[in-house]
Design a protein around this motif. Structure first.
Motif, PDB file in Angstrom:
ATOM      1  N   VAL A  23     -33.013  81.781  22.140  1.00  0.00           N
ATOM      2  CA  VAL A  23     -31.888  81.957  22.918  1.00  0.00           C
ATOM      3  C   VAL A  23     -31.189  83.144  23.108  1.00  0.00           C
ATOM      4  O   VAL A  23     -30.776  83.456  24.229  1.00  0.00           O
ATOM      5  N   ASP A  67     -31.599  79.232  30.903  1.00  0.00           N
ATOM      6  CA  ASP A  67     -31.825  77.932  31.123  1.00  0.00           C
ATOM      7  C   ASP A  67     -32.139  77.512  29.573  1.00  0.00           C
ATOM      8  O   ASP A  67     -33.388  77.571  29.576  1.00  0.00           O
ATOM      9  N   HIS A  68     -31.470  77.043  28.772  1.00  0.00           N
ATOM     10  CA  HIS A  68     -31.551  76.711  27.387  1.00  0.00           C
ATOM     11  C   HIS A  68     -32.213  77.732  26.663  1.00  0.00           C
ATOM     12  O   HIS A  68     -31.311  78.275  25.725  1.00  0.00           O
ATOM     13  N   HIS A  76     -34.839  79.850  27.967  1.00  0.00           N
ATOM     14  CA  HIS A  76     -35.714  80.614  28.965  1.00  0.00           C
ATOM     15  C   HIS A  76     -34.826  81.309  30.193  1.00  0.00           C
ATOM     16  O   HIS A  76     -34.106  80.863  30.748  1.00  0.00           O
TER      17      HIS A  76
END
Lengths: 512, 56
Positions: free
Chosen positions: A24, A100-101, A103
């Motif tokens: 992350v 996004d999360h 990625h």
């Protein structure tokens, strides 16, 4: 209105030595390293609702909500707000680039032609590579990016396609009509994979033609992260919901070859156009068991791709595709040279796949990868199950001009291009001039610091005395875009945009 | 007599008409050795160490 489309691609990220790596944090850092023109942390999340189902209801929960809640709890320990974790960058070309999360994700702007799409997708690749180079200039443990869809452990991430359709196309007609197409199109848009997986675990070594086919277990649902559906029912049009729907396709592989992207998006748009134009349902091919066929086609090492039809007959994926091509020729009349060239390319690829699949290695990812890796395997005397093949598979997808295997082939002229000179210089990063993306991008370019919020269907600007909302929910006609660009070009302050019929003034509000 | 100026000629149009459609690849023989070297440099254990979170 013709069909507009775009891609959203999640990228795999790691380090040469991933020990102790926080994916992350890596993804956030990568997105934040971007120096291209855009506005940061202005994305409007309040307009997003992935729980609305196109079948006419709203689900209380998605299967991934538990995972999301767990990730959210983990992220609470980070000294960052939700918006800081997302690190959204609304770009001057109308694209979105964010975390996004876990990625980095690049979403192309809306495009009305395949040429635009290929250019904008390429601009995303260049942006990602520039970010990695910037980080790697100051570390001995370089970041590595992969435009693929799996970690070979059952963790998949997507390359989604979006197609703007008329709401008048009934959902069930769309969902039924597209199934056999989505199952069989992998024969030309699969990216190839050395390994078989299941959701959450590796199954066994072995080549298959698609990266994502292992991860789909349902025919239709609103989910996207677990028990993924062939037809995703998310009803989030990012447009006037009375008039439009956004068909959200989650089954595709991330393609490196521009030609594969060209075929994937082009043929899908043409089939959708035929459905939208009223192609009778009895003309549409049906499969007896689409989910079983999805996996059996991908894993078939004979490349015969036999399937059973809804009527119990045995046929092949190539024949199913030929049936779709026939109905497209009949029900999606061509208006441009680009359309005819696409149909010729589609027909040609089916002929070549029928005669000798490896003949398509100059256009398709899966055959290019297979040919390259099998040649290497033979020269090095590797067994078919050697795990090195998975590392080489990964290297094919590396967004790395110097070391990536796709780029090695590309730079040697091994791939056909769908268009001459498709490359857009990243420094320019211009939106397509034919869609509302040009208005979004134009607002960002002209009024950057004054952008209070951005979304696919609206941009809100802080004016001198009012707030100006540019409502893009109905802006799909090219003439509307062109008029707006003329106004934008001469505007000095956001209030100048209020002459546009879709711009409105509101009292100034505080930025939350 | 006026001086004549040799102007550069415009580039010839691509064969097969002016369309922007799919093209034949440039016939350049791939440098197989370069690609093989690139492949030999790939760490055989790279995929073993590669771990991602599930995405969409």
């Amino acid at each position: 209105m013709d069909i507009q489309f775009g891609l959203e691609t999640e990228i795999g990220i790691t380090r040469d030595d991933p020990e102790g790596m926080d994916v992350v944090a890596e993804s956030i850092a990568l997105v934040r390293s971007a120096t291209v023109p855009g506005v940061r942390s202005r994305w409007d999340y309040q307009q997003e609702d992935p729980h609305q189902d196109a079948r006419g209801f709203r689900v209380n929960a998605l299967r991934q909500d538990t995972d999301e809640a767990n990730y959210f709890a983990q992220d609470l320990s980070r000294p960052l707000s939700f918006a800081e974790i997302k690190s959204d960058l609304a770009l001057r070309n109308g694209a979105r680039f964010y975390n996004d999360h876990a990625h980095p994700e690049y979403c192309t702007p809306e495009c009305s032609s395949l040429r635009e799409l290929i250019e904008q997708d390429d601009a995303g690749d260049q942006l990602l590579m520039a970010c990695a180079q910037s980080i790697n200039a100051t570390t001995e443990n370089p970041v590595r990016l992969y435009k693929n869809n799996t970690d070979f452990r059952g963790h998949s991430y997507g390359c989604h396609e979006n197609y703007l359709l008329a709401r008048s196309l009934p959902w069930q007609v769309l969902a039924d009509g597209i199934q056999a197409f989505l199952v069989t199109r992998q024969i030309f848009c699969g990216a190839g994979k050395y390994g078989w997986e299941d959701e959450d675990h590796f199954l066994q070594p072995g080549f298959q033609i698609a990266q994502r086919s292992d991860f789909f277990t349902e025919l239709q649902s609103v989910d996207t992260m677990q028990r993924r559906p062939l037809v995703n029912t998310r009803d989030e049009p990012h447009a006037n919901p009375q008039l439009y729907r956004r068909f959200h396709v989650i089954i595709g592989d991330a393609n490196l070859s521009p030609y594969a992207t060209y075929l994937k998006v082009g043929t899908t748009a043409m089939v959708l156009r035929a459905l939208q134009n009223g192609c009778p349902s009895e003309r549409i091919p049906r499969l007896a068991d689409p989910i079983a066929s999805l996996k059996s086609i991908s894993r078939d090492r004979e490349w015969k791709w036999r399937v059973r039809t809804g009527g119990g007959r045995t046929t092949t994926a190539i024949e199913i595709q030929r049936q779709y091509l026939t109905v497209v020729r009949e029900y999606a009349p061509l208006e441009t040279a680009e359309g005819e060239e696409l149909l010729q390319a589609w027909e040609e690829i089916l002929v070549d796949l029928d005669q000798n699949p490896l003949k398509t290695a100059d256009r398709l990812d899966w055959t290019a990868k297979f040919k390259l890796l099998e040649g290497f395997r033979e020269s090095e005397g590797l067994q078919p199950e050697d795990p090195w093949l998975r590392s080489l598979d990964l290297a094919y997808h590396a967004l790395d001009r110097e070391n990536g295997l796709f780029f090695g082939l590309m730079d040697q002229g091994a791939f056909r291009l769908p268009f001459a000179n498709p490359r857009v210089r990243n420094a320019e990063l211009r939106p397509p001039q034919t869609t509302r993306a040009a208005i979004r991008g134009g607002c960002i370019e002209r009024f950057g610091p004054k952008v209070k919020s951005a979304q696919w269907d609206a941009v809100v600007l802080a004016g001198e005395s009012t707030e100006v909302e540019v409502d893009l929910r109905d802006v799909f006609e090219r003439s509307m875009v062109e008029k707006a660009l003329v106004v934008l070009a001469s505007s000095q302050i956001p209030e100048d945009l209020l002459v546009l019929p879709f711009a409105k003034a509101f009292p100034q509000r505080e930025i939350p | 007599m006026p001086e004549t100026i040799e102007r550069p000629r415009p580039p010839a149009p691509p064969s097969g008409g002016g369309s922007d459609g799919p093209r034949e690849p440039k016939v350049e023989k791939p440098n197989t050795e370069d690609l093989l070297n690139r492949m030999r440099k790939v760490d055989p254990d790279q995929a073993k160490r590669y771990r991602q979170r599930t995405g969409e």
